[in-house]
Motif scaffolding. Structure first.
Motif, PDB file in Angstrom:
ATOM      1  N   LEU A   1       0.843  -1.213   0.039  1.00  0.00           N
ATOM      2  CA  LEU A   1      -0.101   0.107   0.044  1.00  0.00           C
ATOM      3  C   LEU A   1       0.813   1.185   0.146  1.00  0.00           C
TER       4      LEU A   1
ATOM      5  N   TYR B   1      -5.525  -2.245  -4.106  1.00  0.00           N
ATOM      6  CA  TYR B   1      -6.279  -3.378  -3.666  1.00  0.00           C
ATOM      7  C   TYR B   1      -7.664  -3.459  -3.946  1.00  0.00           C
TER       8      TYR B   1
ATOM      9  N   TYR C   1      -6.877   2.001  -1.664  1.00  0.00           N
ATOM     10  CA  TYR C   1      -5.307   2.795  -1.957  1.00  0.00           C
ATOM     11  C   TYR C   1      -5.060   3.576  -1.124  1.00  0.00           C
TER      12      TYR C   1
ATOM     13  N   ALA D   1      -5.729   6.105   4.267  1.00  0.00           N
ATOM     14  CA  ALA D   1      -6.180   5.306   3.096  1.00  0.00           C
ATOM     15  C   ALA D   1      -7.489   5.764   2.332  1.00  0.00           C
TER      16      ALA D   1
END
Length: 76
Positions: free
Chosen positions: A9, A15, A25, A38
């Protein structure tokens, strides 16, 4: 597994699951911050989540590295 996912990440990998339009992300602006946030996308909804929440979602929803429809393979 959690450390590997976290490091990916931090490298900009995205993902997700294209079938459900669900993505997690880390935006480039969050790299090297003390508490990076995120982004969690679900359909047309977006929200900021903690790194712990991102790792939880990735693990429990079995999200895999994918190509984002707008960002491509990496968020950086």
């Amino acid at each position: 597994m959690k450390k590997m996912t976290e490091s990916r990440l931090l490298c900009g990998y995205i993902y997700g699951d294209p079938q459900t339009s669900e993505y997690v992300y880390l935006p480039g602006s969050e790299i090297d911050t003390d508490c990076p946030l995120a982004v969690y996308e679900n359909g047309d909804r977006r929200e900021d989540i903690s790194m712990e929440a991102a790792l939880f979602l990735i693990e429990h929803r079995s999200l895999r590295p994918v190509r984002h429809p707008v960002l491509g393979e990496r968020s950086l």
